[in-house]
Design an enzyme around this catalytic site. Sequence first.
Site, PDB file in Angstrom:
ATOM      1  CE1 TYR A 127      -2.976  -3.159   0.791  1.00  0.00           C
ATOM      2  CE2 TYR A 127      -4.483  -1.301   0.737  1.00  0.00           C
ATOM      3  CZ  TYR A 127      -4.253  -2.667   0.681  1.00  0.00           C
ATOM      4  OH  TYR A 127      -5.303  -3.520   0.506  1.00  0.00           O
ATOM      5  CE  LYS A 174       3.407 -17.859  -0.245  1.00  0.00           C
ATOM      6  NZ  LYS A 174       2.716 -19.137  -0.183  1.00  0.00           N
ATOM      7  CG  ASP A 208      -0.022 -20.473   1.268  1.00  0.00           C
ATOM      8  OD1 ASP A 208       0.490 -20.357   2.395  1.00  0.00           O
ATOM      9  OD2 ASP A 208       0.612 -20.897   0.290  1.00  0.00           O
ATOM     10  CG  ASP A 232      -7.750  -4.842   2.086  1.00  0.00           C
ATOM     11  OD1 ASP A 232      -8.885  -4.791   2.590  1.00  0.00           O
ATOM     12  OD2 ASP A 232      -7.481  -4.359   0.971  1.00  0.00           O
TER      13      ASP A 232
END
Length: 347
Positions: A127, A174, A208, A232
């Site tokens: 962002y 991640k 994930d 988000d």
Amino acid sequence: MRHTVVLIPGDGIGPEVAEAARFVLKEAGAKIDWLERQAGVAAVEQGSAETLPIETIEAVQEHRVALKGPCTTPIGEGFTSVNVALRKRLNLFGAVRPVRSLQGVPTRFSEPGVDIVIVRENTEGLYAGIENQVTPGVVTSLKVVTEDASRRIARFAMDYAVTRCRKKVTVLHKANIMKLGDGLFLQCCRDEAARYEGRVEYEELIIDAGSMRIVQRPEDFDVLLCENLYGDVMSDLCAGLVGGLGVTPGANFGGDHCAVFEAVHGSAPDIAGQGVANPLALIMSSVMLLRHLASTTGDTACAEVADCIRDAYNAALVAGEKTRDLSGSLGTMEFAEAVVRHVRLGV
Ligand code: NAI
């Protein structure tokens, strides 16, 4: 004691749900003087040259508390996100989004129930908005991760968990792929978690696999700590566990003692102007706002009004008084009026 709160209605369904929330607060006896300011499309339509006028920023800086409706961000072109800009300008680095099963909104996850709080880093990650077209057909989007911001949000999440008697903080990351970026975020979370050892349990999951586990066994999760984009996405995913975006409130807190309360949902252009949007997420955000006022000013009356509104919307939902998104038939203001009827019954 009276409180001045900045109201930023936003656009799309924003003004509709903001009016409903303001009506419920007034009828429930909240002693709030609203100071209306604009942002985004609404600001431009009212003649501002800026999507984020300085008067809006200054009003929040002065009064420190705002209730905000959603602001549209055009996809792929046009102006950059007003929501992101507001969070950056006001240093609102931490978003808190509680996601809880509601008795009157049965879902396939109602038993044993969902009670998750998402803590989202609000200021950086992808962002940061640093994008570059290297050559036509090739674009880079830069993910910014800093030690300061990562430590800050990790401490914020741990403090939140400890003060709210939550048991566990789970970091979603991640770092197996983004070894440097997410790696730094994760290392900062580990370091800060070590300072809270014995006070709150700490867990790490690759995002994930974590997403799958959250959908399979949401009851295993308590506080989720995420960098910006993951936060988000997880906010909407978790909203889906409890009935959708119409029932998911939120707040943004920062280092400058400002707090902006807003629902997780956006401006919902597909239903804007029809009077059918669910105002509950913003009403729930208003309840969070009242609790914040109670804890920062010591005004216990705010906490009492918050409890009263919470009991009233729960009673309305249990009585089957719901908007369309929850398989009901009430319009935006009809639902607000139903909540007010239950406020009066509860008094
Ligand atoms: P959205 O949250 O506005 O809508 C997604 C779906 O949920 C739509 O079908 C909508 O009708 C429904 N929905 C959302 N809120 C609802 C409510 N209160 N009652 C009933 N149904 C509701 O997400 P979308 O379509 O991705 O974004 C629309 C615009 O909102 C975009 O410009 C986006 O950038 C902006 N946005 C602004 C946010 C903010 O101001 N904090 C947050 C998220 C999106």
